[in-house]
Design a protein around this motif. Structure first.
Motif: not given
Length: 405
Positions: A191-205
């Motif tokens: 869960r944390y890794i997929f949440q990290g994808f959302l945060y860093k690679f989508i919203i953060g991008y």
């Protein structure tokens, strides 16, 4: 040879998942393969510092040897029943010397920074100083060399944290978790890794790569048109956009580190806990970059407070805490870098917490006259959010570009 910087692209996660499979299978069956775990960490550290970063790998090795000498020399000194303050201070000074040199060299024209400035030097220093301080306190009786090496070189958190504590880490790595507990760790880690994808690679991008350059350019154009720094819609937009980027990028990275740690059966502490719903600035620092803020609280704020009380430097306890906040956040500012905006950032947060404490004491004294309802709570969150975002505008250094360039 592949240069693998941590958590930079999806391919990295596929590679590390395949490499972790033997550990995952072993932990599922109640076995911790310590030798394989060591090989895994060393291989990925080698890949991380391969190529143009090879010199940083050698710097890391030299740094760890240096810290081993300091830590185990001080441990031997404590085991001999000695506890001179000057020896403890010397050990701490030596432990932070490489990091201090890097920070100074970063603003002074010299080649020293390139000789010792490797990725992760700050977070390794926090770990070594914690161990030395707890050896002095007696909360750590003995440091095991193998565990200490694993603690310092724990791959998921090496470059940017979160900052773990030796005793907590040792308790995890000495044994394998029960199967049900480990299955829960796998679930949370995924869960944390997929949440990290959302945060860093989508919203953060979106905030950092798409929007931030646009509002930065607009703010600079408007600033130049007005003959320098002037508040504009673009500058306000930059403040909010940078704040969102900073959170989602760093929180995403931290989630990757925690999730990977959970796969390895190590429950690395979380770094963020919904910081933008904080009701005041102190609440914010209990939610933002928590492992760093708690480290500063335990090893700078509290120790300075006890020292000031013991030596009776300041009689008024409220004044002691206020001075301790200034010391704590000023050091945090200097740790980020020896530039005016980092130092002002630290002072800003110290003053914000001091003002907040004054307000909370006033509020407690006049609680019958001051309303407390959903509206006031929402107002408190709104004010705290904007106070924090303005501090991030200072932290970004963007004001420096508007003033001096």
């Amino acid at each position: 040879m592949i240069n693998l910087q941590p958590y930079t692209n999806p391919r990295y996660f596929l590679i590390i998942l395949v490499a972790l499979l033997p550990l995952i299978i072993g932990l599922y069956f109640g076995k911790r393969f310590k030798i394989y775990e060591a090989i895994f960490s060393l291989v990925f550290l080698f890949l991380m510092f391969d190529g143009k970063d090879t010199i940083q790998g050698w710097q890391l090795i030299a740094y760890v040897i240096f810290q081993f000498i300091i830590t185990f020399a001080y441990q031997r000194y404590r085991q001999a029943g000695k506890n001179k303050t000057w020896v403890f201070c010397l050990a701490v000074i030596l432990a932070i010397l490489p990091l201090t040199t890097v920070k100074i060299a970063a603003v002074v024209p010299t080649q020293v920074a390139s000789l010792i400035g490797f990725m992760g030097v700050s977070y390794l220093t926090f770990k070594t100083v914690e161990v030395i301080m707890e050896l002095r306190d007696g909360t750590i009786k003995k440091v095991d060399p193998i565990t200490y090496a694993r603690f310092l070189l724990f791959y998921p958190t090496l470059s940017s944290g979160p900052i773990d504590r030796y005793r907590r880490f040792k308790a995890d790595c000495d044994k394998a978790p029960e199967r049900e507990e480990y299955l829960d760790q796998l679930r949370l880690g995924t869960r944390y890794i997929f949440q990290g994808f959302l945060y860093k690679f989508i919203i953060g991008y979106v905030f950092g790569t798409i929007w931030l350059p646009q509002v930065a350019h607009a703010a600079q154009v408007l600033g130049n048109a007005n003959g320098g720094l002037k508040i504009s819609w673009a500058l306000v937009a930059y403040m909010y956009c940078y704040s969102m980027y900073l959170f989602f990028d760093f929180a995403g990275y931290s989630l990757f580190a925690v999730g990977t740690s959970y796969f390895m059966g190590i429950k690395t502490p979380m770094n963020f806990n919904k910081p933008f719903i904080s009701k005041n600035i102190k609440d914010f620092w209990n939610r933002w970059h928590m492992t760093l803020s708690f480290w500063f609280r335990d090893f700078i704020f509290m120790r300075f407070t006890f020292f000031a009380m013991k030596k009776k430097l300041i009689k008024n306890r409220i004044r002691i805490s206020q001075v301790a906040y200034l010391v704590d956040f000023l050091i945090m500012g200097f740790w980020h870098g020896l530039t005016w905006f980092y130092i002002v950032y630290g002072i800003y947060h110290a003053l914000a917490i001091i003002i907040n404490d004054i307000w909370l004491r006033f509020k407690k004294k006049h609680q019958k006259q001051i309303p407390h309802n959903k509206f006031t709570q929402a107002l408190a969150i709104f004010l705290t959010f904007n106070v924090v975002c303005f501090s991030f505008l200072i932290f970004s250094g963007f004001l420096d570009t508007l003033w001096f360039h």
